[in-house]
Design a protein around this motif. Structure first.
Motif, PDB file in Angstrom:
ATOM      1  N   LEU A   1       0.710  -1.236   0.062  1.00  0.00           N
ATOM      2  CA  LEU A   1       0.242  -0.210  -0.148  1.00  0.00           C
ATOM      3  C   LEU A   1       0.938   1.377  -0.469  1.00  0.00           C
ATOM      4  O   LEU A   1       1.526   1.543   0.718  1.00  0.00           O
ATOM      5  CB  LEU A   1      -0.683  -0.072   1.319  1.00  0.00           C
ATOM      6  CG  LEU A   1      -1.806  -1.242   1.457  1.00  0.00           C
ATOM      7  CD1 LEU A   1      -2.514  -1.423   2.867  1.00  0.00           C
ATOM      8  CD2 LEU A   1      -2.743  -1.283   0.081  1.00  0.00           C
ATOM      9  N   PRO A   2       0.440   2.449  -1.215  1.00  0.00           N
ATOM     10  CA  PRO A   2       1.456   3.388  -1.118  1.00  0.00           C
ATOM     11  C   PRO A   2       1.618   3.722   0.503  1.00  0.00           C
ATOM     12  O   PRO A   2       2.668   4.814   0.532  1.00  0.00           O
ATOM     13  CB  PRO A   2       1.210   4.053  -2.329  1.00  0.00           C
ATOM     14  CG  PRO A   2       1.163   3.033  -3.345  1.00  0.00           C
ATOM     15  CD  PRO A   2      -0.263   1.562  -2.075  1.00  0.00           C
ATOM     16  N   GLU A   3       0.603   4.219   0.725  1.00  0.00           N
ATOM     17  CA  GLU A   3      -0.024   5.389   1.818  1.00  0.00           C
ATOM     18  C   GLU A   3       0.938   4.829   3.262  1.00  0.00           C
ATOM     19  O   GLU A   3       0.883   5.504   3.635  1.00  0.00           O
ATOM     20  CB  GLU A   3      -1.616   5.298   1.815  1.00  0.00           C
ATOM     21  CG  GLU A   3      -1.782   5.784   1.719  1.00  0.00           C
ATOM     22  CD  GLU A   3      -2.442   4.862  -0.225  1.00  0.00           C
ATOM     23  OE1 GLU A   3      -2.107   3.689   0.701  1.00  0.00           O
ATOM     24  OE2 GLU A   3      -3.113   5.069  -1.039  1.00  0.00           O
ATOM     25  N   LEU A   4       1.479   3.096   3.053  1.00  0.00           N
ATOM     26  CA  LEU A   4       2.157   2.770   4.133  1.00  0.00           C
ATOM     27  C   LEU A   4       3.578   2.810   4.662  1.00  0.00           C
ATOM     28  O   LEU A   4       4.398   2.881   4.766  1.00  0.00           O
ATOM     29  CB  LEU A   4       1.465   1.205   4.961  1.00  0.00           C
ATOM     30  CG  LEU A   4       1.856   1.045   5.858  1.00  0.00           C
ATOM     31  CD1 LEU A   4       1.699   2.124   7.327  1.00  0.00           C
ATOM     32  CD2 LEU A   4       1.139  -0.102   6.884  1.00  0.00           C
ATOM     33  N   ALA A   5       4.010   2.223   3.208  1.00  0.00           N
ATOM     34  CA  ALA A   5       4.544   1.170   2.452  1.00  0.00           C
ATOM     35  C   ALA A   5       5.959   3.026   1.992  1.00  0.00           C
ATOM     36  O   ALA A   5       7.104   2.596   2.578  1.00  0.00           O
ATOM     37  CB  ALA A   5       4.706   1.249   1.334  1.00  0.00           C
ATOM     38  N   LEU A   6       5.001   4.375   1.675  1.00  0.00           N
ATOM     39  CA  LEU A   6       5.738   5.413   1.545  1.00  0.00           C
ATOM     40  C   LEU A   6       6.727   5.896   3.044  1.00  0.00           C
ATOM     41  O   LEU A   6       8.106   6.173   3.077  1.00  0.00           O
ATOM     42  CB  LEU A   6       5.888   6.431   1.339  1.00  0.00           C
ATOM     43  CG  LEU A   6       5.736   8.006   0.598  1.00  0.00           C
ATOM     44  CD1 LEU A   6       7.407   7.120  -0.301  1.00  0.00           C
ATOM     45  CD2 LEU A   6       5.044   8.949   0.424  1.00  0.00           C
ATOM     46  N   PRO A   7       5.865   6.372   3.901  1.00  0.00           N
ATOM     47  CA  PRO A   7       6.411   7.046   5.365  1.00  0.00           C
ATOM     48  C   PRO A   7       7.421   5.649   6.367  1.00  0.00           C
ATOM     49  O   PRO A   7       8.461   6.388   6.777  1.00  0.00           O
ATOM     50  CB  PRO A   7       5.444   6.963   5.871  1.00  0.00           C
ATOM     51  CG  PRO A   7       3.914   6.416   5.197  1.00  0.00           C
ATOM     52  CD  PRO A   7       4.311   5.792   4.073  1.00  0.00           C
TER      53      PRO A   7
ATOM     54  N   LEU B   1       3.764  13.985  -5.364  1.00  0.00           N
ATOM     55  CA  LEU B   1       3.626  14.041  -3.423  1.00  0.00           C
ATOM     56  C   LEU B   1       1.931  14.712  -3.041  1.00  0.00           C
ATOM     57  O   LEU B   1       1.267  15.486  -4.042  1.00  0.00           O
ATOM     58  CB  LEU B   1       4.934  14.483  -3.185  1.00  0.00           C
ATOM     59  CG  LEU B   1       4.496  15.029  -2.343  1.00  0.00           C
ATOM     60  CD1 LEU B   1       4.699  13.667  -1.068  1.00  0.00           C
ATOM     61  CD2 LEU B   1       5.610  15.547  -1.502  1.00  0.00           C
ATOM     62  N   ASP B   2       1.411  14.051  -2.583  1.00  0.00           N
ATOM     63  CA  ASP B   2      -0.130  14.750  -2.280  1.00  0.00           C
ATOM     64  C   ASP B   2      -0.334  14.548  -1.052  1.00  0.00           C
ATOM     65  O   ASP B   2       1.228  15.300  -0.083  1.00  0.00           O
ATOM     66  CB  ASP B   2      -1.264  13.304  -2.481  1.00  0.00           C
ATOM     67  CG  ASP B   2      -1.442  12.490  -1.890  1.00  0.00           C
ATOM     68  OD1 ASP B   2      -0.569  11.504  -0.840  1.00  0.00           O
ATOM     69  OD2 ASP B   2      -1.789  11.723  -2.575  1.00  0.00           O
ATOM     70  N   ALA B   3      -1.569  15.300  -0.622  1.00  0.00           N
ATOM     71  CA  ALA B   3      -1.568  16.246   1.294  1.00  0.00           C
ATOM     72  C   ALA B   3      -1.020  14.300   2.010  1.00  0.00           C
ATOM     73  O   ALA B   3      -0.738  14.700   3.208  1.00  0.00           O
ATOM     74  CB  ALA B   3      -2.920  16.471   1.617  1.00  0.00           C
ATOM     75  N   ALA B   4      -2.069  13.807   1.022  1.00  0.00           N
ATOM     76  CA  ALA B   4      -1.850  12.433   2.197  1.00  0.00           C
ATOM     77  C   ALA B   4      -0.205  11.725   2.718  1.00  0.00           C
ATOM     78  O   ALA B   4       0.430  11.481   3.787  1.00  0.00           O
ATOM     79  CB  ALA B   4      -2.615  11.067   2.165  1.00  0.00           C
ATOM     80  N   ASP B   5       0.619  11.609   2.031  1.00  0.00           N
ATOM     81  CA  ASP B   5       2.001  11.698   1.769  1.00  0.00           C
ATOM     82  C   ASP B   5       2.495  13.056   2.376  1.00  0.00           C
ATOM     83  O   ASP B   5       3.474  12.003   3.064  1.00  0.00           O
ATOM     84  CB  ASP B   5       2.274  11.611   0.339  1.00  0.00           C
ATOM     85  CG  ASP B   5       1.937  10.294  -0.281  1.00  0.00           C
ATOM     86  OD1 ASP B   5       1.651   9.453   0.026  1.00  0.00           O
ATOM     87  OD2 ASP B   5       1.532  10.944  -1.691  1.00  0.00           O
ATOM     88  N   ILE B   6       2.552  13.783   2.540  1.00  0.00           N
ATOM     89  CA  ILE B   6       2.819  14.556   2.780  1.00  0.00           C
ATOM     90  C   ILE B   6       3.317  14.805   4.702  1.00  0.00           C
ATOM     91  O   ILE B   6       4.012  14.437   5.307  1.00  0.00           O
ATOM     92  CB  ILE B   6       2.541  16.092   2.808  1.00  0.00           C
ATOM     93  CG1 ILE B   6       3.207  16.927   1.655  1.00  0.00           C
ATOM     94  CG2 ILE B   6       3.477  16.995   4.096  1.00  0.00           C
ATOM     95  CD1 ILE B   6       3.030  18.188   0.763  1.00  0.00           C
TER      96      ILE B   6
END
Length: 506
Positions: free
Chosen positions: A22-28, A69-74
């Motif tokens: 999942l990108p939202e979890l893997a990225l951070p 990059l979006d707001a959730a990523d930031i």
């Protein structure tokens, strides 16, 4: 008990991998891990980390996900950054500046790459490497004004320190992004390779030997501090590029870069022959040398990757039908020759089927060539799915197909023929038009009937026309014997499947 624990751990690992997909979890998570790992080497030029991995890893992952990059990523990256800063004991006053600098690099670098992708520039690995280099240079450069404003000292010193930090970040980012983008971009995503075109594929021992060679050269460079060791390692990386592929070269170049940088931070690797003072110019020289020693190998690997991919693609297109993706007449003739030779010399039995799509001209004339092409694709898919993966299914004419398949008994060939006719004779939808296609099949066994490819084709063709005379949508086998008279007896197909006409329903 041990087995159950192993199963539970395996299930837990599988769940972890699914979460990391999942990108939202893997990225951070990956950003936090890279941020912490990069800080282990200490300070580099311009009051930056010696190995700034956080922003490059985030850029590489965003590019693999195919988005910016979006707001959730930031929000996720900010939480990860604060968590790592708390663990490492950073001053809270330094958090906003470091985070803002990383976010500028990540946002700018990913936007540049995605813009080049949308503009259609990324048509080859060479262009991907060039885009990665542009993102690696312009991303840190965009964050330089913030560093100039926040650093202490005279303006000239701040400009120098910020520029040096941007240069170090750009070199690191170039290697990291190349490594991430090349991961999994090997042969599996390229066109399949025909027999004989895979001679260049490296063996497992080559990867092991090359890895040991690179390790020995890096250790030699660190121990002796002479430039010849580093140059030798650079030559070895070029051999990686020519032989082992893009991802292996990227891994080796990144390992070479980080290993020598680690030795340099500990004073075990000097720039050139003389000891280098811990000055900004020496740091810049060190990063420049590392970029020149490891960077060309990645570029060469990208060029070689493109050449090999084109070679495999041309080989594939030369041997496959462009519409149905089945092998073409040329490749089919080679397969039939090879199978006939094996039947003649070693007695290996195989069946040859010639297949004609019934009333195909009527579909073209009634519904148009576009739907006719769709019908060919659907029939080809059904034929391919009705046989084993190792069997050869070919399109040898407009509506003519052929199959070469090893069999152990006559009953196996009969069962295969029945399965082919049944699989094709199912309704399919062609953009709102329902069509029930049918095929007529003629088969011959080798070496039972002949081991001469031309004779086998003739016998299978005669059997197919006998099936047509029987009403189509059925199959017949030639039972001619090699040593017998030219008389041909026809093996009966499954008459229950025979239908004189193909029903076309609007």
């Amino acid at each position: 008990m041990f087995a159950s624990a192993l199963v539970r751990s395996s299930a837990g690992f599988s769940r972890l991998l699914s979460l990391l997909s999942l990108p939202e979890l893997a990225l951070p998570l990956c950003y936090a891990a890279a941020l912490g790992a990069g800080r282990l080497l200490g300070e580099g030029p311009g009051e930056h980390p010696a190995l700034a991995l956080g922003a490059p890893v985030a850029i590489g992952m965003l590019l693999r996900f195919g988005r910016g990059l979006d707001a959730a990523d930031i929000a996720g990256l900010a939480a990860a950054h604060v968590g790592v800063a708390l663990i490492l004991g950073d001053q809270p006053s330094a958090w906003p500046v470091a985070l803002a600098s990383d976010l500028i690099e990540i946002g700018c670098g990913s936007l540049i790459f995605l813009w080049l992708r949308r503009a259609g520039f990324l048509t080859s690995q060479k262009m991907v490497a060039a885009a990665a280099a542009a993102a690696a240079i312009l991303g840190p450069l965009a964050a330089t004004p913030l560093d100039v404003l926040t650093l202490a000292g005279p303006l000239t010193a701040r400009l120098s320190a910020a520029g040096a930090g941007a240069f170090a970040d750009a070199v690191t980012m170039g290697f990291v992004v190349a490594l991430i983008l090349s991961f999994g971009r090997g042969r599996g995503l390229d066109a399949p390779c025909e027999h004989g075109a895979d001679d260049e594929r490296p063996r497992a021992w080559e990867f092991v030997a090359s890895s040991l060679l690179i390790a020995a050269l890096v250790l030699g460079a660190a121990a002796d501090s002479g430039p010849m060791w580093s140059l030798a390692a650079s030559v070895a990386l070029l051999w990686f590029a020519l032989r082992l592929g893009l991802n292996a070269t990227s891994i080796a170049a990144f390992s070479f870069f980080t290993a020598l940088l680690a030795f340099a931070q500990q004073g075990q690797w000097r720039v050139l022959l003389e000891p280098a003072p811990a000055t900004l110019s020496a740091d810049l020289l060190r990063y420049g040398l590392l970029a020149l020693l490891g960077g060309p190998s990645v570029i060469v690997a990208a060029v070689v990757h493109d050449q090999r991919r084109l070679k495999r693609l041309f080989a594939y297109r030369a041997m496959h039908d462009g519409l149905t993706k089945l092998v073409n007449r040329t490749r089919f003739a080679e397969t039939l020759d090879s199978a006939s030779t094996a039947a003649r010399l070693r007695g290996r039995r195989f069946v040859l089927f010639l297949i004609d799509l019934d009333h195909f001209k009527g579909v073209n004339d009634t519904y148009g060539h576009a739907r006719g092409d769709q019908l060919l694709i659907e029939v080809a898919s059904r034929l391919r799915q009705s046989v084993r993966e190792t069997d050869v299914v070919a399109r040898i004419g407009g509506d003519e197909f052929a199959i070469v398949a090893p069999v152990s008994a006559v009953a196996d060939a009969m069962g295969m023929a029945k399965r082919l006719v049944s699989a094709v004779n199912e309704v399919c939808d062609l953009e709102g038009v329902e069509v029930r296609p049918s095929i007529t099949v003629g088969g011959v066994l080798a070496p039972d009937s002949s081991t001469n490819p031309r004779d086998l084709m003739l016998l299978a063709d005669e059997a197919m026309y006998e099936a047509k005379r029987a009403g189509r949508n059925c199959w017949r086998f030639s039972s001619a014997e090699r040593e017998g008279a030219p008389y041909v007896a026809w093996g009966e197909g499954d008459l229950a499947l025979a239908k004189p006409e193909t029903l076309l329903v609007d």
